[in-house]
Design an enzyme around this catalytic site. Structure first.
Site, PDB file in Angstrom:
ATOM      1  N   LEU A 104      10.806 -20.665  -4.601  1.00  0.00           N
ATOM      2  CA  LEU A 104       9.747 -19.816  -4.047  1.00  0.00           C
ATOM      3  C   LEU A 104       8.489 -19.852  -4.923  1.00  0.00           C
ATOM      4  CD1 LEU A 104       9.019 -17.322  -2.090  1.00  0.00           C
ATOM      5  CD2 LEU A 104       9.731 -15.906  -4.031  1.00  0.00           C
ATOM      6  N   ASP A 109       0.836  -1.208   0.000  1.00  0.00           N
ATOM      7  CA  ASP A 109       0.000   0.000   0.000  1.00  0.00           C
ATOM      8  C   ASP A 109       0.869   1.256   0.000  1.00  0.00           C
ATOM      9  OD1 ASP A 109      -2.384   1.379  -0.023  1.00  0.00           O
ATOM     10  OD2 ASP A 109      -2.638   1.320   2.158  1.00  0.00           O
ATOM     11  N   HIS A 122       2.312   3.673  -8.940  1.00  0.00           N
ATOM     12  CA  HIS A 122       2.152   2.248  -9.296  1.00  0.00           C
ATOM     13  C   HIS A 122       3.329   1.783 -10.154  1.00  0.00           C
ATOM     14  CE1 HIS A 122      -1.736   2.478  -7.519  1.00  0.00           C
ATOM     15  NE2 HIS A 122      -2.332   3.138  -8.498  1.00  0.00           N
TER      16      HIS A 122
HETATM   17  C1  IPE Z   1      -5.339  -2.793  -0.316  1.00  0.00           C
HETATM   18  O1  IPE Z   1      -5.033  -1.449  -0.419  1.00  0.00           O
HETATM   19  C2  IPE Z   1      -5.328  -3.446  -1.673  1.00  0.00           C
HETATM   20  C3  IPE Z   1      -4.018  -3.651  -2.272  1.00  0.00           C
HETATM   21  C4  IPE Z   1      -2.879  -3.339  -1.725  1.00  0.00           C
HETATM   22  C5  IPE Z   1      -4.005  -4.268  -3.589  1.00  0.00           C
HETATM   23  P1  IPE Z   1      -6.174  -0.336  -0.582  1.00  0.00           P
HETATM   24  O2  IPE Z   1      -5.477   0.965  -0.698  1.00  0.00           O
HETATM   25  O3  IPE Z   1      -7.094  -0.704  -1.674  1.00  0.00           O
HETATM   26  O4  IPE Z   1      -6.950  -0.462   0.807  1.00  0.00           O
HETATM   27  P2  IPE Z   1      -7.802   0.633   1.593  1.00  0.00           P
HETATM   28  O5  IPE Z   1      -8.756   1.232   0.602  1.00  0.00           O
HETATM   29  O6  IPE Z   1      -6.852   1.652   2.127  1.00  0.00           O
HETATM   30  O7  IPE Z   1      -8.469  -0.133   2.683  1.00  0.00           O
HETATM   31  C1  IPE Z   2      -1.587   0.355  -3.395  1.00  0.00           C
HETATM   32  O1  IPE Z   2      -1.400   1.722  -3.409  1.00  0.00           O
HETATM   33  C2  IPE Z   2      -1.810  -0.206  -4.791  1.00  0.00           C
HETATM   34  C3  IPE Z   2      -3.163  -0.692  -5.030  1.00  0.00           C
HETATM   35  C4  IPE Z   2      -4.120  -0.694  -4.152  1.00  0.00           C
HETATM   36  C5  IPE Z   2      -3.456  -1.204  -6.359  1.00  0.00           C
HETATM   37  P1  IPE Z   2      -2.604   2.753  -3.359  1.00  0.00           P
HETATM   38  O2  IPE Z   2      -2.981   3.097  -4.767  1.00  0.00           O
HETATM   39  O3  IPE Z   2      -3.719   2.228  -2.536  1.00  0.00           O
HETATM   40  O4  IPE Z   2      -1.903   3.986  -2.648  1.00  0.00           O
HETATM   41  P2  IPE Z   2      -2.525   4.969  -1.565  1.00  0.00           P
HETATM   42  O5  IPE Z   2      -3.105   4.134  -0.473  1.00  0.00           O
HETATM   43  O6  IPE Z   2      -3.564   5.776  -2.265  1.00  0.00           O
HETATM   44  O7  IPE Z   2      -1.356   5.778  -1.105  1.00  0.00           O
HETATM   45 MG    MG Z   3      -4.117   2.361  -0.554  1.00  0.00          MG
END
Ligand code: IPE
Ligand code: IPE
Ligand code: MG
Length: 266
Positions: free
Chosen positions: A149, A38, A55
């Site tokens: 792995l 995240d 990303h």
């Molecule tokens: C969880 O992160 C999903 C992934 C890392 C793929 P999100 O950013 O979607 O989760 P929330 O919305 O903060 O709970």
């Molecule tokens: C995690 O990063 C990637 C996915 C959920 C696909 P985020 O896109 O959720 O990044 P934040 O949480 O907005 O910083």
């Molecule tokens: Mg996120």
């Protein structure tokens, strides 16, 4: 191998790729590490870049952490790549993420093959665009003969969806007469999950500070140790993984019992 070994000494190969002198006990390494990757959006915002740049930057973290896990000799690494709920993001972000999935698999397949890594995917994969699904299937096939792995990618994945899909599978088996409702136990339930042979995660890491599960592996994390770091995923590298593993090794897992130090009967 002595019980206390440096990370550099215990890696199987390519020692030049390792760094850090963190003491880890090889015998106490988790079999399965799962990561909620995240913070990509926040990483980009800090740099006044579009979210997709975060990303894209995350690919380097994936490459480093996957290679480090293989070097350490972990059996399973599960990466939360795209959740069911992530389908609700703006269409352009979803499209960008799907292209990055395709690109990342294409770019990293040779290195994964060199590292003897197998690939597996869990989630409602039928929702993926056709080109991304084909790339995923082809990469899984290409790496299927490997023995090291296992990298599990959770894509279009939801913990509740997985439990619902298992419940539907059991209901259908019961209707066919293959299983009797009164015989359903945890082992039978597990056998209907997406990848029943993957052992539960020992360690669950979440980057970028949020203290929540966000619908990840709900059945499997019943007794996982949780480690939350403030480091944003695009900044996460193998040294952060080593820190998480060192923290894990200082913990006592009790599984509802009283623990080794308090138990008189061994
Ligand atoms: C969880 O992160 C999903 C992934 C890392 C793929 P999100 O950013 O979607 O989760 P929330 O919305 O903060 O709970
Ligand atoms: C995690 O990063 C990637 C996915 C959920 C696909 P985020 O896109 O959720 O990044 P934040 O949480 O907005 O910083
Ligand atoms: Mg996120």
């Amino acid at each position: 191998m002595p019980a206390e070994a440096t990370v550099a000494a215990m890696t199987r190969k390519k020692p030049n790729r390792t760094s850090g002198k963190l003491a880890l006990d090889h015998d106490l390494l988790p079999r399965h590490v799962a990561i909620i990757m995240d913070g990509n959006g926040r990483w980009a915002r800090k740099r006044r870049l579009p979210r997709i740049a975060g990303h894209a930057a995350a690919r380097a973290s994936v490459r480093d952490v996957v290679a480090a896990s293989a070097d350490l000799g972990l059996s399973e690494l599960t990466l939360y790549t795209f959740s069911m709920q992530n389908w609700t993001r703006p269409r352009s972000e979803v499209a960008g993420l799907m292209h990055l999935l395709d690109q990342t698999l294409r770019e990293q397949v040779d290195e994964m093959d060199e590292d003897d890594i197998r690939l597996n995917a869990i989630g409602r994969l039928d929702r993926l665009p056709k080109y991304a699904r084909s790339r995923l299937d082809a990469t899984i096939e290409r790496l299927s003969g490997n023995k090291g792995l296992r990298l599990n990618l959770a894509i279009s994945y939801g913990g509740r969806a997985e439990i619902l899909d298992a419940a539907r599978g059991i209901a259908e088996a019961a209707r066919r007469g293959d299983v009797r409702p009164r015989d359903i136990n945890e082992d039978i339930f597990r056998s209907f999950l997406y990848s029943p042979d993957v052992p539960d995660p020992d360690l669950l890491i979440r980057t970028s500070g949020e203290q929540r599960i966000s619908n990840f592996l709900l059945w499997q994390i019943a007794y996982s140790e949780i480690y939350v770091t403030k480091v944003l995923w695009p900044d996460f590298r193998r040294r952060h993984l080593y820190e998480a593993l060192a923290d894990y090794q200082r913990r006592e897992r009790r599984f509802g019992g009283v623990g080794a130090t308090q138990s008189k009967r061994r």
